[in-house]
Motif scaffolding. Structure first.
Motif, PDB file in Angstrom:
ATOM      1  N   ARG A 365       0.857  -1.188   0.000  1.00  0.00           N
ATOM      2  CA  ARG A 365       0.000   0.000   0.000  1.00  0.00           C
ATOM      3  C   ARG A 365       0.885   1.227   0.000  1.00  0.00           C
ATOM      4  NH1 ARG A 365      -1.902   3.550   3.854  1.00  0.00           N
ATOM      5  NH2 ARG A 365      -3.877   4.582   3.341  1.00  0.00           N
ATOM      6  N   VAL A 366       0.602   2.166  -0.907  1.00  0.00           N
ATOM      7  CA  VAL A 366       1.349   3.414  -0.995  1.00  0.00           C
ATOM      8  C   VAL A 366       0.463   4.507  -0.407  1.00  0.00           C
ATOM      9  CG1 VAL A 366       2.640   4.968  -2.484  1.00  0.00           C
ATOM     10  CG2 VAL A 366       2.450   2.540  -3.086  1.00  0.00           C
ATOM     11  N   ALA A 367       0.686   4.834   0.849  1.00  0.00           N
ATOM     12  CA  ALA A 367      -0.184   5.774   1.556  1.00  0.00           C
ATOM     13  C   ALA A 367      -0.173   7.155   0.899  1.00  0.00           C
ATOM     14  CB  ALA A 367       0.246   5.881   3.020  1.00  0.00           C
ATOM     15  N   ALA A 368       0.999   7.565   0.376  1.00  0.00           N
ATOM     16  CA  ALA A 368       1.108   8.895  -0.226  1.00  0.00           C
ATOM     17  C   ALA A 368       0.210   9.044  -1.446  1.00  0.00           C
ATOM     18  CB  ALA A 368       2.557   9.178  -0.608  1.00  0.00           C
ATOM     19  N   LEU A 369      -0.161   7.902  -2.073  1.00  0.00           N
ATOM     20  CA  LEU A 369      -0.986   7.942  -3.276  1.00  0.00           C
ATOM     21  C   LEU A 369      -2.408   7.440  -3.045  1.00  0.00           C
ATOM     22  CD1 LEU A 369       1.605   6.403  -5.772  1.00  0.00           C
ATOM     23  CD2 LEU A 369       1.195   8.819  -5.321  1.00  0.00           C
ATOM     24  N   GLY A 370      -2.611   6.750  -1.930  1.00  0.00           N
ATOM     25  CA  GLY A 370      -3.910   6.147  -1.688  1.00  0.00           C
ATOM     26  C   GLY A 370      -4.186   4.991  -2.623  1.00  0.00           C
ATOM     27  N   THR A 371      -3.144   4.240  -3.006  1.00  0.00           N
ATOM     28  CA  THR A 371      -3.304   3.108  -3.918  1.00  0.00           C
ATOM     29  C   THR A 371      -2.515   1.912  -3.412  1.00  0.00           C
ATOM     30  OG1 THR A 371      -1.402   3.704  -5.293  1.00  0.00           O
ATOM     31  CG2 THR A 371      -3.512   4.667  -5.892  1.00  0.00           C
ATOM     32  N   THR A 372      -2.785   0.774  -4.031  1.00  0.00           N
ATOM     33  CA  THR A 372      -2.032  -0.448  -3.762  1.00  0.00           C
ATOM     34  C   THR A 372      -1.402  -0.928  -5.061  1.00  0.00           C
ATOM     35  OG1 THR A 372      -3.451  -1.118  -1.928  1.00  0.00           O
ATOM     36  CG2 THR A 372      -2.179  -2.851  -3.000  1.00  0.00           C
ATOM     37  N   ILE A 373      -0.137  -1.270  -5.000  1.00  0.00           N
ATOM     38  CA  ILE A 373       0.583  -1.783  -6.170  1.00  0.00           C
ATOM     39  C   ILE A 373       0.984  -3.218  -5.877  1.00  0.00           C
ATOM     40  CG2 ILE A 373       2.648  -1.543  -7.604  1.00  0.00           C
ATOM     41  CD1 ILE A 373       2.451   1.463  -7.186  1.00  0.00           C
ATOM     42  N   ARG A 374       0.693  -4.109  -6.809  1.00  0.00           N
ATOM     43  CA  ARG A 374       0.973  -5.534  -6.588  1.00  0.00           C
ATOM     44  C   ARG A 374       1.788  -6.115  -7.739  1.00  0.00           C
ATOM     45  NH1 ARG A 374      -4.343  -4.894  -7.021  1.00  0.00           N
ATOM     46  NH2 ARG A 374      -4.552  -5.214  -4.780  1.00  0.00           N
ATOM     47  N   ALA A 375       2.587  -7.115  -7.398  1.00  0.00           N
ATOM     48  CA  ALA A 375       3.356  -7.883  -8.380  1.00  0.00           C
ATOM     49  C   ALA A 375       2.770  -9.286  -8.411  1.00  0.00           C
ATOM     50  CB  ALA A 375       4.828  -7.927  -7.999  1.00  0.00           C
ATOM     51  N   ARG A 376       2.349  -9.733  -9.589  1.00  0.00           N
ATOM     52  CA  ARG A 376       1.651 -11.005  -9.713  1.00  0.00           C
ATOM     53  C   ARG A 376       2.301 -11.862 -10.786  1.00  0.00           C
ATOM     54  NH1 ARG A 376      -2.523 -12.596 -12.969  1.00  0.00           N
ATOM     55  NH2 ARG A 376      -2.761 -10.477 -13.798  1.00  0.00           N
ATOM     56  N   ILE A 377       2.533 -13.130 -10.471  1.00  0.00           N
ATOM     57  CA  ILE A 377       3.038 -14.090 -11.443  1.00  0.00           C
ATOM     58  C   ILE A 377       1.863 -14.573 -12.276  1.00  0.00           C
ATOM     59  CG2 ILE A 377       4.178 -16.307 -11.811  1.00  0.00           C
ATOM     60  CD1 ILE A 377       6.035 -14.176 -10.755  1.00  0.00           C
ATOM     61  N   GLU A 464      13.692 -14.049 -13.224  1.00  0.00           N
ATOM     62  CA  GLU A 464      14.966 -14.686 -13.568  1.00  0.00           C
ATOM     63  C   GLU A 464      14.758 -16.121 -14.017  1.00  0.00           C
ATOM     64  OE1 GLU A 464      18.542 -17.014 -13.003  1.00  0.00           O
ATOM     65  OE2 GLU A 464      16.749 -17.131 -11.742  1.00  0.00           O
ATOM     66  N   THR A 465      13.653 -16.770 -13.557  1.00  0.00           N
ATOM     67  CA  THR A 465      13.376 -18.154 -13.932  1.00  0.00           C
ATOM     68  C   THR A 465      12.460 -18.254 -15.144  1.00  0.00           C
ATOM     69  OG1 THR A 465      11.557 -18.195 -12.328  1.00  0.00           O
ATOM     70  CG2 THR A 465      13.715 -18.997 -11.587  1.00  0.00           C
ATOM     71  N   GLY A 466      12.081 -17.109 -15.746  1.00  0.00           N
ATOM     72  CA  GLY A 466      11.308 -17.137 -16.970  1.00  0.00           C
ATOM     73  C   GLY A 466       9.819 -16.956 -16.807  1.00  0.00           C
ATOM     74  N   GLU A 467       9.322 -16.764 -15.586  1.00  0.00           N
ATOM     75  CA  GLU A 467       7.888 -16.580 -15.373  1.00  0.00           C
ATOM     76  C   GLU A 467       7.481 -15.155 -15.736  1.00  0.00           C
ATOM     77  OE1 GLU A 467       6.772 -19.322 -11.610  1.00  0.00           O
ATOM     78  OE2 GLU A 467       8.296 -17.786 -11.233  1.00  0.00           O
ATOM     79  N   ARG A 468       6.299 -15.027 -16.336  1.00  0.00           N
ATOM     80  CA  ARG A 468       5.812 -13.708 -16.729  1.00  0.00           C
ATOM     81  C   ARG A 468       5.284 -12.974 -15.498  1.00  0.00           C
ATOM     82  NH1 ARG A 468       2.306 -15.010 -20.448  1.00  0.00           N
ATOM     83  NH2 ARG A 468       3.811 -14.970 -22.158  1.00  0.00           N
ATOM     84  N   LEU A 469       5.709 -11.729 -15.331  1.00  0.00           N
ATOM     85  CA  LEU A 469       5.364 -10.932 -14.153  1.00  0.00           C
ATOM     86  C   LEU A 469       4.480  -9.764 -14.567  1.00  0.00           C
ATOM     87  CD1 LEU A 469       5.848 -10.184 -11.118  1.00  0.00           C
ATOM     88  CD2 LEU A 469       7.796  -8.841 -11.911  1.00  0.00           C
ATOM     89  N   SER A 470       3.396  -9.566 -13.828  1.00  0.00           N
ATOM     90  CA  SER A 470       2.507  -8.423 -14.058  1.00  0.00           C
ATOM     91  C   SER A 470       2.575  -7.489 -12.867  1.00  0.00           C
ATOM     92  CB  SER A 470       1.060  -8.892 -14.250  1.00  0.00           C
ATOM     93  OG  SER A 470       0.922  -9.695 -15.398  1.00  0.00           O
ATOM     94  N   ILE A 471       2.639  -6.184 -13.135  1.00  0.00           N
ATOM     95  CA  ILE A 471       2.590  -5.170 -12.083  1.00  0.00           C
ATOM     96  C   ILE A 471       1.308  -4.375 -12.280  1.00  0.00           C
ATOM     97  CG2 ILE A 471       3.711  -3.139 -11.100  1.00  0.00           C
ATOM     98  CD1 ILE A 471       6.379  -4.319 -11.954  1.00  0.00           C
ATOM     99  N   GLU A 472       0.488  -4.295 -11.230  1.00  0.00           N
ATOM    100  CA  GLU A 472      -0.823  -3.675 -11.332  1.00  0.00           C
ATOM    101  C   GLU A 472      -1.009  -2.678 -10.194  1.00  0.00           C
ATOM    102  OE1 GLU A 472      -3.060  -7.177 -10.848  1.00  0.00           O
ATOM    103  OE2 GLU A 472      -2.712  -7.948 -12.880  1.00  0.00           O
ATOM    104  N   GLU A 473      -1.881  -1.703 -10.431  1.00  0.00           N
ATOM    105  CA  GLU A 473      -2.196  -0.701  -9.407  1.00  0.00           C
ATOM    106  C   GLU A 473      -3.706  -0.598  -9.270  1.00  0.00           C
ATOM    107  OE1 GLU A 473      -1.285   3.992  -8.330  1.00  0.00           O
ATOM    108  OE2 GLU A 473      -1.109   3.273 -10.403  1.00  0.00           O
ATOM    109  N   SER A 474      -4.177  -0.473  -8.037  1.00  0.00           N
ATOM    110  CA  SER A 474      -5.607  -0.293  -7.807  1.00  0.00           C
ATOM    111  C   SER A 474      -5.807   0.775  -6.741  1.00  0.00           C
ATOM    112  CB  SER A 474      -6.267  -1.605  -7.357  1.00  0.00           C
ATOM    113  OG  SER A 474      -5.663  -2.094  -6.176  1.00  0.00           O
ATOM    114  N   ALA A 475      -6.811   1.626  -6.956  1.00  0.00           N
ATOM    115  CA  ALA A 475      -7.113   2.691  -6.001  1.00  0.00           C
ATOM    116  C   ALA A 475      -7.854   2.116  -4.803  1.00  0.00           C
ATOM    117  CB  ALA A 475      -7.951   3.766  -6.674  1.00  0.00           C
ATOM    118  N   GLU A 476      -7.682   2.787  -3.652  1.00  0.00           N
ATOM    119  CA  GLU A 476      -8.353   2.320  -2.434  1.00  0.00           C
ATOM    120  C   GLU A 476      -9.809   2.768  -2.419  1.00  0.00           C
ATOM    121  OE1 GLU A 476      -6.032   3.841   0.760  1.00  0.00           O
ATOM    122  OE2 GLU A 476      -4.370   2.468   0.387  1.00  0.00           O
TER     123      GLU A 476
END
Length: 476
Positions: A365-377, A464-476
């Protein structure tokens, strides 16, 4: 062809880089180029009448390899009975404290080290080992970023600073010629493994773009790009002389006074008469605006110059139209009735920066932005093992976590469908953010590399092991 040392001495004399009796601190990293510069100047020191010393800076980045570089340079100086200037810094610490990229922090520390040598009168100038290849890479990268003649001027043979000069005697010498010279001298050098890291744009230009251009477009592409720099430098000198003459003619003193006329003030700033500015050709208008900003110690990007000119073109409109262009560094341009005013920006209370760990997978959770950022395989992603770098996929280093932070001056990012990195500052400008929004704009870093920027399309990411990574953001 003349022997290499003789070619270098002719270049030095043609550009008046070194003078008899001067102390020259040769910046030696331990790599082939800087070691060759030292050996060449040692051959020429009696002919030139110079006094040579060695300067080496440890950036605190590469651990044992950097320690070994320092020891190698110290041994080289001792072998030739030369005075050694050594210093160390912590580039990572500076990057964090100053909210800048690691590369920018390292460059600032190194430049500060050179300035200290000159200020303490340990040398009259510092000589660095930039080559014709460095010049070609610089010009090509500047051209790809849309630079004008100033950027296309590339690396100058001499840079004058307050306490002395930085000189580059090898700008007409190819990198491979220096290695051949060292082999003939039976002189060893150190290799920096980071020069092979294709996550850096300059390394991709060096190992991929330039060889392709050499093979398929112009066998002498490096020389051609160096010629572009030479032409641009001469034109830039002409323009500098013209703008120095014209700028005082468009600047108006003081500030507008109520009831007409002008009043003298002690406030910082510069005002430009719009009518006088518009009497000049577009090319001159752009340069006058940049010169006015530089007079205040502030730079202007092309997009900012265009935004100011757009303000002027639309000045007849009324109502809610914005009359201000923020320049950053505490300055702004404000449109008045008959003039443009470069002035100190209003000081607003702002939130502090942030840097938060992001596990893979995980969220923060990024309090300064009021959002959550997640890293998902991502599921069913094929797990392509050992995929090399390509324009559509980025392989992350073997790290346990990412870092979510606000962007920093000097940060660079390669968006999706782009083959080169761009400054994050340039990518954010079209979003028309407020100063506070821009300052807190989030990025995700993997080590020293930016891999995600909010609102900018990111390339495909793989672990590093070849898995596809997604970075997503969602507002609170």
């Amino acid at each position: 062809m003349l022997p290499l040392p003789q070619r270098v001495v002719e270049y030095i004399r043609a550009h008046s880089l070194l003078r008899a009796g001067e102390g020259v601190a040769v910046a030696v990293s331990g790599g082939a180029d800087s070691v060759a510069l030292l050996r060449i100047l040692l051959e020429l020191r009696n002919e030139l009448g110079i006094v040579i010393s060695v300067a080496h800076f440890h950036h605190g980045i590469r651990g044992a390899d950097a320690d070994a570089d320092e020891a190698f340079v110290a041994g080289l100086a001792s072998a030739h009975d030369l005075k050694l200037h050594l210093d160390r810094g912590e580039a990572r610490v500076r990057a964090g404290k100053s909210n800048i990229s690691l590369e920018t922090a390292a460059r600032q520390l190194r430049q500060g080290f050179f300035a200290q040598i000159l200020q303490e009168h340990k040398a009259n100038c510092v000589a660095t080992a930039h080559t014709l290849d460095d010049q070609a890479e610089t010009v090509l990268m500047k051209a790809l970023r849309g630079a004008g003649s100033r950027g296309l001027s590339g690396i100058f043979p001499e840079h004058r600073c307050v306490a002395g000069r930085i000189v580059r005697p090898l700008l007409e010498v190819r990198r491979e010629q220096l290695r051949e010279y060292l082999r003939a001298q039976k002189q060893e050098w150190r290799e920096d493994a980071s020069n092979l890291d294709l996550s850096f744009a300059r390394n991709r230009v060096r190992t991929r773009a330039l060889p392709m251009l050499r093979d398929e477009v112009n066998p002498s592409v490096e020389h051609a790009l160096a010629h572009v720099a030479e032409i641009a430098r001469a034109e830039e000198q002409y323009w500098n002389d013209q703008i120095t003459r014209l700028l005082p003619l468009v600047i108006v003193p003081g500030e507008p006074a109520r009831g007409g006329g002008r009043k003298q003030t002690r406030s910082e700033g510069i005002a430009i008469d719009i009518q006088k500015l518009y009497q000049q050709p577009l090319a001159v208008q752009r340069r006058l605006l940049r010169a006015a900003a530089e007079k205040l110690g502030c730079g202007m990007e092309f997009e900012q110059v265009q935004a100011v000119l757009h303000l002027i073109a639309q000045r007849a409109e009324r109502g809610a139209q914005n009359k201000i262009v923020e320049l950053g560094a505490g300055w702004r341009v404000r449109l008045l009735f008959r003039e443009l005013r470069f002035e100190v920006a209003e000081q607003k209370e702002s939130s502090t920066g942030y840097a938060l760990p992001l596990h893979i997978p995980g969220e923060v959770r990024v309090a300064a932005l009021g959002t959550t950022i997640r890293a998902r395989i991502s599921e069913d992603n094929g797990k392509a093992k050992n995929a090399s770098y390509n324009p559509h996929s980025v392989r992350l280093p073997e790290i346990a976590e990412l870092v979510v932070r606000n962007w920093r001056a000097g940060d660079r990012f390669r968006p999706a469908r782009h083959n080169s990195e761009k400054r994050v500052k340039e990518l954010l400008y079209p979003l028309h953010l407020s100063e506070e929004e821009k300052r807190l704009w989030p990025v995700v870093a993997a080590g020293d590399r930016i891999v995600w920027v909010r609102s900018i399309d990111s390339p495909e990411l793989r672990t590093e092991t070849g898995e596809r990574l997604s970075i997503e953001e969602s507002a609170e």
